[in-house]
Design an enzyme around this catalytic site. Structure first.
Site: not given
Ligand SMILES: Cc1ncc(COP(=O)(O)O)c(C=O)c1O
Length: 372
Positions: A34, A64, A139, A160, A165, A192, A228, A230, A309
């Protein structure tokens, strides 16, 4: 699965087609996380000249880290926008309050934890002010608001597929869009800066434009800035498999969320209520709890120790994170007060689709106990 090569190929393309169809978008570009989806999307907008270095880009103050980091990494100016306490998301009100003083070129909106505020009005506001709206939907895969899936309100959206998730390819992510030019640029950015993952027609257009008329050199011609990012065929295979179950996963998570939220948020003496009755389908992977005081949050942290948790809510208030301070002075910015409150008084716990009633009841008991 049988595959002659393990890097991105048929399985990944099949997943891209199926995910685009699931989301109701024309294009899906599958990448390795993500975070990579966010980076690729911002890079592609810069490559196309739709954003320029130095432009201000709004983002949800509660998000995040790798939602904001690409803005900084790629020379843009991040403008934090506060969230509403009752939905944990940016609203047209918090957006309007900020953009009248700090005009922005784009808004990278996070749809936090399966919720949204009034994203339809936000989209109108962006259109009116010529602001490019892009959604970080990492999310909220599967949330439906006013009959439309989140991730379909802006020019493009990111997802993501990290473990934990909504669906998992172990690591993985995607950008979806209906915009052909942006999709083409995302294919270049993902690998690339070359043209190998484009259709022959699109390759020809690029090669003619850049005077590349030798097959030999066309293999190693790099047209714009890329990385990269991929995926592998293993991730494509997992994604195709997971998509069979996605609706079932979302509906059991929604059922779990309603069951636990109803009981926990009823303790309005302890917690701020979170509003979600305006949303058709709530698709989250964690249950947020915002305490009325920091002392309540601290007692909960102690009560959950070794039993449930818990984590701070997403990344909390991004403007109080060390990386943000390192690169930006927040002295002249109005403080995102609600994001700060969530940072200091909030926590969340996982909403696993396989939670049993017994497990949920024991979580509820901890969160509603008179000892809290
Ligand atoms: C709002 C948000 N953006 C981006 C990401 C990043 O995703 P990834 O962990 O797949 O890199 C997350 C991860 O939890 C997220 O909560």
């Amino acid at each position: 699965m049988h595959a002659d090569k393990l890097s991105i190929g048929k399985e990944c393309r099949r997943f891209e087609n199926r995910f685009a169809q699931y989301q109701g978008r024309k294009h899906c570009i599958f990448v390795n996380s993500g975070s990579s989806a966010n980076l690729a999307l911002i890079q592609a907008l810069l490559n196309l000249g739709r954003l320029r270095k130095g432009d201000r880009v709004g983002f949800s103050a509660l998000t995040w880290s790798t939602n904001v980091m690409p803005l900084i990494q790629l020379g843009l100016t991040p403008v934090p926008i506060d969230i509403e306490l009752d939905t944990l998301n940016v609203s047209s009100h918090t957006l309007a309050a900020r953009i009248t003083r700090y005009p922005i070129k784009a808004l990278f909106l996070t749809n936090l934890l399966g919720f949204c505020h009034d994203i339809d009005i936000i989209a109108h506001l962006c259109k009116k002010h010529n602001v490019i709206l892009i959604e970080d939907n990492c999310e909220s895969l599967g949330t439906v608001y006013k009959g439309k899936k989140l991730g379909n309100y802006g020019l493009a959206a990111t997802f993501s597929f990290y473990v934990g998730h909504h669906m998992s390819t172990i690591e993985g992510g995607a950008v979806v869009t209906d915009d052909d030019e942006l999709a083409t640029m995302l294919h270049l950015v993902r690998a690339h800066g070359w043209d190998r993952n484009l259709t022959e027609e699109k390759q020809m257009i690029l090669r003619v434009k850049h005077n590349v008329n030798s097959t030999f050199y066309s293999r190693y011609t790099f047209y714009d800035l890329g990385y990269n990012l991929r995926t592998t065929e293993i991730q494509g295979f997992l994604g195709n498999n997971q998509l069979q179950y996605i609706n079932r996963i979302i509906s059991s998570r929604q059922k779990n969320f309603f069951y636990m939220a109803k009981a926990i948020f009823a303790r309005s003496d302890l917690y701020y209520p979170i509003r979600f009755d305006h949303i058709d389908t709530v698709s989250n992977f964690a249950v947020p709890v915002i305490c009325r005081a920091r002392a309540i949050r601290d007692r909960l942290v102690a009560a959950c120790d070794g039993k449930v948790e818990i984590r701070p809510i997403v990344g909390g208030d991004m403007t109080s994170q060390p990386f943000f301070h390192k690169y930006f002075s927040t002295a002249n910015l109005p403080h995102p007060v609600n994001a700060k409150l969530v940072h200091e008084q909030g926590l969340y716990f996982g909403n696993n689709p396989e939670l049993t009633k017994k497990e949920m009841d024991s979580i509820i008991r901890i969160f509603t106990s008179d000892k809290i």
